[in-house]
Design an enzyme around this catalytic site. Structure first.
Site, PDB file in Angstrom:
ATOM      1  N   ASP A 288      59.897  -6.963  70.808  1.00 57.16           N
ATOM      2  CA  ASP A 288      59.469  -8.255  71.335  1.00 57.16           C
ATOM      3  C   ASP A 288      58.764  -7.965  72.683  1.00 57.16           C
ATOM      4  O   ASP A 288      58.805  -6.832  73.173  1.00 57.16           O
ATOM      5  CB  ASP A 288      60.731  -9.102  71.531  1.00 57.16           C
ATOM      6  CG  ASP A 288      60.509 -10.327  72.371  1.00 57.16           C
ATOM      7  OD1 ASP A 288      59.571 -11.075  72.072  1.00 57.16           O
ATOM      8  OD2 ASP A 288      61.279 -10.542  73.334  1.00 57.16           O
ATOM      9  N   PHE A 289      58.136  -8.970  73.276  1.00 53.12           N
ATOM     10  CA  PHE A 289      57.471  -8.738  74.562  1.00 53.12           C
ATOM     11  C   PHE A 289      58.223  -9.410  75.740  1.00 53.12           C
ATOM     12  O   PHE A 289      58.843  -8.734  76.548  1.00 53.12           O
ATOM     13  CB  PHE A 289      56.011  -9.225  74.507  1.00 53.12           C
ATOM     14  CG  PHE A 289      55.272  -8.991  75.793  1.00 53.12           C
ATOM     15  CD1 PHE A 289      54.847  -7.722  76.152  1.00 53.12           C
ATOM     16  CD2 PHE A 289      55.030 -10.049  76.671  1.00 53.12           C
ATOM     17  CE1 PHE A 289      54.199  -7.497  77.358  1.00 53.12           C
ATOM     18  CE2 PHE A 289      54.382  -9.832  77.881  1.00 53.12           C
ATOM     19  CZ  PHE A 289      53.961  -8.556  78.217  1.00 53.12           C
ATOM     20  N   ASP A 290      58.203 -10.753  75.787  1.00 54.48           N
ATOM     21  CA  ASP A 290      58.770 -11.460  76.952  1.00 54.48           C
ATOM     22  C   ASP A 290      60.284 -11.270  77.062  1.00 54.48           C
ATOM     23  O   ASP A 290      61.017 -11.495  76.103  1.00 54.48           O
ATOM     24  CB  ASP A 290      58.460 -12.957  76.856  1.00 54.48           C
ATOM     25  CG  ASP A 290      56.985 -13.242  77.013  1.00 54.48           C
ATOM     26  OD1 ASP A 290      56.559 -13.518  78.134  1.00 54.48           O
ATOM     27  OD2 ASP A 290      56.252 -13.156  76.001  1.00 54.48           O
TER      28      ASP A 290
HETATM   29 MG   LIG Z   1      61.613 -12.465  74.251  1.00 52.73          MG
END
Ligand SMILES: [Mg+2]
Length: 270
Positions: free
Chosen positions: A27-29
């Protein structure tokens, strides 16, 4: 309580040298970037960038994938260089490209007019309540309310519960966000499965890192076989087997993985 990843490094290290092909997906955030008040200002953690560049150098033995609620275009701009040969899944997997993949879930086109109608209602909420921001991600809409004052929270929740939603639009809550996306049986777990299948990676050679509710589907997808790392509070409910404290700690895990895979690279070629 979920064990911290460092408690399992001995068990993992032995297996890594045996792995012929590996998928590192994330995932990123909140996983590769710190959570910030303004989603537009989120950036890749510098240590994660270093680790991911090392992992990129190990392609094609190592494949990278990034799965996010952000739009594909937005996600790509936040991963300069490291995303060049990676598979990118935007809008929780409704759109996937890179690494030879090109996928668009048909529900995306079918629900755009319903999202347009909904955005009129959501814009009204943004005008009425300070600290609420609407992000249009093409295939979905997100209301960010990280900057809302605590006294407006109840009003915000009431307004959300009063929204009229078309039948084909679902509502999902995340960390200070409410997302509206096509009501389809398709999530990050399905997207991860498609990516694993596309690259032909054995399920026990898959790593997935994530911090939020939407990542649980990806954790479930590889449960019992792959290596799932939940980033954040270890006490929170999660199907991931391992924990990393925060994005900085997640970057340390990626760094450790890159080093083990680099060592394994020699034996792989012999
Ligand atoms: Mg996230």
């Amino acid at each position: 309580m979920r064990p911290h990843w460092t408690e399992k490094t001995d068990a993992m290290a032995g297996r890594i040298s045996q792995m012929q092909r590996v998928l590192v997906a994330s995932d990123f955030d909140g996983t590769l970037s710190e959570l910030v008040d303004q989603p537009k200002s989120a950036s890749l953690h510098p240590n994660a960038r270093v680790a991911l560049l090392k992992l990129s150098d190990l392609q094609p033995r190592v494949q990278l994938a990034f799965l996010s609620g952000r739009s594909l275009h937005d996600l790509k701009t936040r991963l300069p260089a490291v995303s060049d040969m990676a598979a990118l899944a935007g809008n929780h997997g409704l759109e996937i490209c890179g690494g030879g993949l090109n996928f668009n879930h048909p529900a995306g086109l079918e629900t755009r007019s319903a999202l347009d109608a909904l955005s009129l209602q959501l814009n009204r909420i943004c005008r009425q309540i300070a600290g609420v921001e609407l992000e249009d991600k093409g295939l979905s809409l997100t209301l960010h309310y990280r900057r809302i004052s605590s006294r407006d929270l109840i009003l915000f929740e009431r307004r959300i519960s009063q929204l009229w939603l078309a039948e084909n639009i679902g509502r999902h809550s995340g960390k200070m966000v409410v997302e509206f996306r096509p009501r389809v049986d398709w999530n990050k777990g399905h997207a991860l499965r498609l990516i694993i299948h596309h690259f032909g990676i054995p399920p026990d050679s898959v790593y997935y890192l994530g911090d939020d509710q939407t990542d649980e589907d990806a954790f479930s997808e590889i449960a019992g076989q792959g290596h799932a790392v939940h980033v954040g509070n270890a006490n929170g409910l999660s199907r991931a087997a391992l924990n990393a404290h925060d994005p900085e700690d997640a970057a340390k895990f990626l760094q450790w993985l890159a080093e083990r895979l680099t060592e394994g690279q020699g034996s792989f070629h012999r």
